[in-house]
Each structure stands twice: as structure tokens, then as C-alpha cells.
Design an enzyme around this catalytic site. Sequence first.
Site, PDB file in Angstrom:
ATOM      1  N   CYS A 116       0.768  -1.225  -0.109  1.00 34.12           N
ATOM      2  CA  CYS A 116       0.159   0.172  -0.045  1.00 34.12           C
ATOM      3  C   CYS A 116       0.808   1.067  -0.141  1.00 34.12           C
ATOM      4  O   CYS A 116       0.702   2.156  -0.726  1.00 34.12           O
ATOM      5  CB  CYS A 116      -0.842   0.115   1.162  1.00 34.12           C
ATOM      6  SG  CYS A 116      -1.871   1.444   1.465  1.00 34.12           S
ATOM      7  N   CYS A 149      -5.855  -2.686   7.685  1.00 36.05           N
ATOM      8  CA  CYS A 149      -6.872  -1.754   7.935  1.00 36.05           C
ATOM      9  C   CYS A 149      -8.290  -2.402   7.189  1.00 36.05           C
ATOM     10  O   CYS A 149      -9.234  -2.131   7.677  1.00 36.05           O
ATOM     11  CB  CYS A 149      -6.536  -0.577   7.205  1.00 36.05           C
ATOM     12  SG  CYS A 149      -6.330  -0.480   5.320  1.00 36.05           S
TER      13      CYS A 149
END
Lengths: 367, 354
Positions: B100, B197
Site C-alpha cells: 500500500c 486496515c
Amino acid sequence: MTVYLDANATEILRDGAMAAMLDAVRLTGNPSSVHGPGREARRLLEAARETIGRFWNAGPEQVVFTSGGTEANALAIHAFGEGRRLLIGATEHDAVRMASPDHEVLPVLSDGSLCLQALETALQRGGPALVCAMAANNETGILHPIETVRMLCTRYGALLHVDAVQLAGRHVEGEARLTVEGLTSLAISGHKAGGIKGAGALVLGAEGHVAPMLRGGGQERGRRGGTQALPAIASMAAAFELAAAQDWAPIAALRDRVDEAALSCGAIITGGGDRPRLPNTTSLILHGVSAQTQLMMLDLAGYAVSTGSACSSGKVTASHVLQAMGLDDDAACAIRVSLPWNATESQIDGFILAYRDMAGRLGKKAA
Amino acid sequence: MRILVAMSGGVDSSVVAATLKQEGHEVIGATLQLYDHGQAVSKPGACCAGRDILDARAVADRLDIPHYVIDAEERFRSSVMASFADSYARGETPVPCVACNQGVKFTDLLSMARDLGCEAMATGHYVRRVEGEGRAELHRPADLSRDQSWFLFATTQDQLDYLRFPLGDMPNKEAVRQKAQEFGLAIAAKPDSQDICFVPSGTYASVVEKLRPETNGAGEIVDETGRVLGQHEGIARYTVGQSKRLGDIHTKDGRRQIVKRIDATTRRIIVGPKESAGRIEFALRDMNWLIEPLLEGVRCHVQIRAREVSREAWVYPLADGAKVVLDEPAMPAPGQACVLYQGSRVLGGGFILS
């Protein structure tokens, strides 16, 4: 100082609409009360109702005040959609699309106008139907051929509700003025014409009862409960009167200058720009450059434009309107420029410079 | 200068934005929408769920800076979530945060920052960027308990030159919260984000199984000779070097057992006694170097898990990666990162090959 070019989100408040609002704010009475102050408030409310009705060739009894365009559209679908097939244009606003989860979608052509053949085929399948078509699209400004849609609906005995939120108050060169005659209803909103936010109306094609969503105290002849937002309604009526008196040709000329400049930078006008459009609106595609980035760059340069579809978080997504027009990747690369009623030449000069600068920096990179 | 701050809606990046604004910079806030909050389970504390976007926006309003929400859902799905699941399907234990940072944050968002004419991009990561001779260096932060350098090893030199990490010198999280309070930010007491997340409450195996259904399903737990010891409920639930979810097999003949290997094709988990499990040597792929390219071996410390002490080793460059030779045996898990340090400085790193 930001230059505001997002009138289709909300118009700049007109001075007369502000004055009308202030006059109404000073009144204490509730229009439903039977005493003097109530009568005074009611007088103002009914005057506004008459003004709005006249605007659409309707009598005051045909006007139902609501909180805005979304509620007016929802009320129409609630009242007239019951027990009917719902035929809804693919580029309709979410206020219509989301009010009717079980609808059939009517496709649009690549120029953004409703596909009349598809409409007729759908109507021929029979059964009572309610057609919902917008007068002008909020993202592209492109008009639907409402007159033909109306004739088709009449021929097949279908009801027709028109979302006129973006068209109301704006005049398109060469187009006949839209009225409510022959329609089941049309929805309007005050702040899209230069009034304050908080009022809209459902204008009915004929006087009659409408099954309310909010029953409440039976206001609006039992068609919409809740004390009317008098300042917003008075401001809406004033805004429509001012908008109707406006000459839109100079605004259209400024919009055309934006188009020319954008074309010279390699941009494409969504739908081609040949169909009749709102005088103040254009949708510009910069191939390969996300609408998000364009919006941010212009915002930081002091120009407020928009992408047609931002969710409540502010996230910019590919536009369903542009996708319905057959655009794939480019559906996420269009910005909407919608000039307010009082846009000036120097503002547009500045915008064109900022757009050129952006296209020069980003357009090349994408190409 | 004009600087873009990647705002997650948490305390750290909010304090970064506030600090830079106070220093007189033209601050632009950007929040990435990484996945559909409605689809994931509501999980306050996790990064960039719906709540977090609203928090970021509220902070930006408070600071009176422009703020934008960037739709990165598709890119996140394809570059982070899909490869996360693919990696598990190969029997590895991936680190999605590295992917990410590498892709969505330091490639896409950073290039947007450049488009917007920003001179730098700042984040709330706990690492230090030190101006070296000529180019920037990446270092562990002052607060080692918050160290995120392991997750940022794949930052390229060009990205590092452009990035700023204003929290690297903060002594601890309390000091950051204190600053948030002084700035009057409503999120000063917001809990830290945890775990991955996009995975609700630690059930990552179910996320993997949804994306790669073939990883779902029972298989055998075997010893090194192939003898079947028991059953398991999906390879994505296991990590090399750990003894979690081994049940009765946890201890055999009085010796603690750990996962030695995951064979994705046969869906077998191979276990063995812990003390025999270590390796001295292993290879790395997709190396990122934050020093001049190596011509010969380098003496350094390597860290092979997110939360673990670093170990002394020699690292040798290979044509398509690197070879690590540890002083003492350890249990490197395929798919995890191996990050190279000299003192506090990150030299580079790569992903552990099976």
C-alpha cells in the site's frame, strides 16, 4: 478570491431573493394560524404559490411546497408510482433514481438525450406506467426532448413526471418554455434559480390529491405535512421572477468561449455539444486526466468547478451520467463548469487561463 | 512551500498537517478512500474507514486547509488486496501495508502531489528522513516503540527525496497527542489504528478465502516425513515460524512444534520441532536499495518480522535479489519483508523467498 463556476450545485443568491427572504424572516406568524400574524404569513405564502404556479402555467392549487428538489421528486414517485411500472432515464439525478429502487432504466443516446425508441418500446409493453425524465441534465446541461416524451406518454396512457430542477429559471435559446400542461407533475428547487436553500415544489399537471409522505398537520391541503419554510419559499418565488426576466444569451456566449478554449486544448465536450443545452453548463473531458485531479488543480488555482458526482464523503467517482452515454474511462475524466447567473467576462478569461495551464501540464502527460 | 499531507483521520497525520500549517506552509490535505466502508465492518481505529474520512475532513476544516478525498478503491483492490490474497494462496505470509505504501500512497498519491505543484508530501509515519550527502536517508525514529521503518523499506530514493516525516523526532505518542490537544484537534484521544486496515477485527483468513476461495478448505498437518498428524481449516491461517492453531500438535514428544513450511498445492502444513527449524541462509526478491548498489557483501542487521529484534548478518547482492546469511539461525517466513539496517539507517530490503 474564488471564482464560482458551480451554479448547478447551487446558484449565487440573487439580491431580490435575499430581500424577499428577509421580509419573510421578519414575520412571526405560522401560515396555518388563524389569527392576524398567521394571516399575514399566509398572504405571503399564497402570493409565492401564485407566482410559482404562473411560471409553469399552473394555478396556485397545483403547487405543493416541499423542502427542495429531492423531496419533490420523491413525492411524485411516491404518489404516482404506486402500482405502476417505473420507467426512469439512465441519466436521471439520484433524487429520482434512489427514490425508486425497482425501476426499469431507459437508455440515453450518446448525445445524452433520452432514447425515444426505447421509451416507445417500453411503453408498448403495456401496463400502467410512470415515466420520469429530467428536463435538463445536471452534469451535462443536455435537454431531453420533453415535448416528444410527453406525446408518447399521452399516446400510451402513461404518467410523466419531469425533474425540472436544473432547467427551472434558465432559458435555452430556440426552445419553447416548459410548462406543466400535459405533464403529471414537475419538480423544482429554489436554490438552483438563485433563491436560498430549503424550498422546492412539486407542480401538478392538474389539481388533485397527492398521497403525502409526511402527513403531519395536513399542510399543503394534506399533500405535504409540516410548517412551510416561508423565507425559503418567498425567496424561491422572487428568484424565479428574476431568473425569468434575465437575458441568458450573454451567459451562453461566455459558456461558448469556455468550450472553444477547452477544445483548443484537446478537451472533448461531453455529448458533442450539438444537442440543446442549458445556457450556463458545459461538461469537459480531458482524456486520461482524472476529474479528481482537475478539480483539485482548479480549486487550488481559485476556480470552483465540480465533477458531476461526489458522494457525501467528497470522494469523486466515475459519473453514471457519462457512463450511460457510453463513455468508459472518460467518464472519470470530466468536469462540469456551470456559470452562475452573474458570471463576468473577466472571470471567464481567468478560468480559461487556468484551464489552459492545467491542460498543458496534465493533458500532455496523459497523452 | 506547498505541501500535500496524506491525512488518515488519525492523530499522527492530523498533527503533521497542523504542524506544517503552523510553520507557515501551504498545506493541502488528502485522504485516500481505500475500500468501501459500507462493505467492510465498521471498525473505528482502522485506517480510512468512513469515520476516518469524516475525521480527516473535520481536522482540515479546523485548520482551514483544502482537503480532498481520493478514490483509490480500485487500485487498492488490485494492487493490495488481491496480491495479499494471492500471496497467501502461494503459502506465504504477505505484508499488505508495504504494498500500500509502495503503490497507492508513494506512487499514486505522490504523483498527484507533484501534479498539484507541491514541493513535498508529508505523512504521519514514525521514521526519520535525514539529509545525507546528496540524497535523503531513511532512519528508525526517535520512538523505537513506534518504528515504522520496516514497513517503508520499499520507498524508492526518488520518493524519499520528496517525502517528509515530521513525527520521526517525536519522543513518544503521548507527545503527539499532547500536540493534537494544543492544536485543539477533536481526534487527540482517538485510539491508534491496528492490524490490517481492510480486515475487520483480525479475521484476515475469511477475507483471503473470499478473494481466493481455493485457500478455503481443510488440509493435513504433517511432520517432515509426511506422517499425518492432524487437520487444519485453511492454509491462510498459518504462518511459517509460528505455532498458533496447531492444537494438540503444538507439542510432540515433549518438544514444541512450529510451522516449517506451507505447501499451497497440496494444502499441507508441515511442522517440525522448534529447535531444529532455523535457517542460516535465505534469498530475497524485489530488492529496494537506499544506498549505492552493492558490489560485494555488506555487514548489517536484518529484521525479518514487523515486531522483532534485528539480527546480525551478511547480505550479498544477487542479479535478481539478494542472499542473506545470518550469524544465528532464525525462521524467516516467505512473503515477509527482510529489512537491512546499519545503526538506525535503512539500507534497503526485499521480500523473503520460500
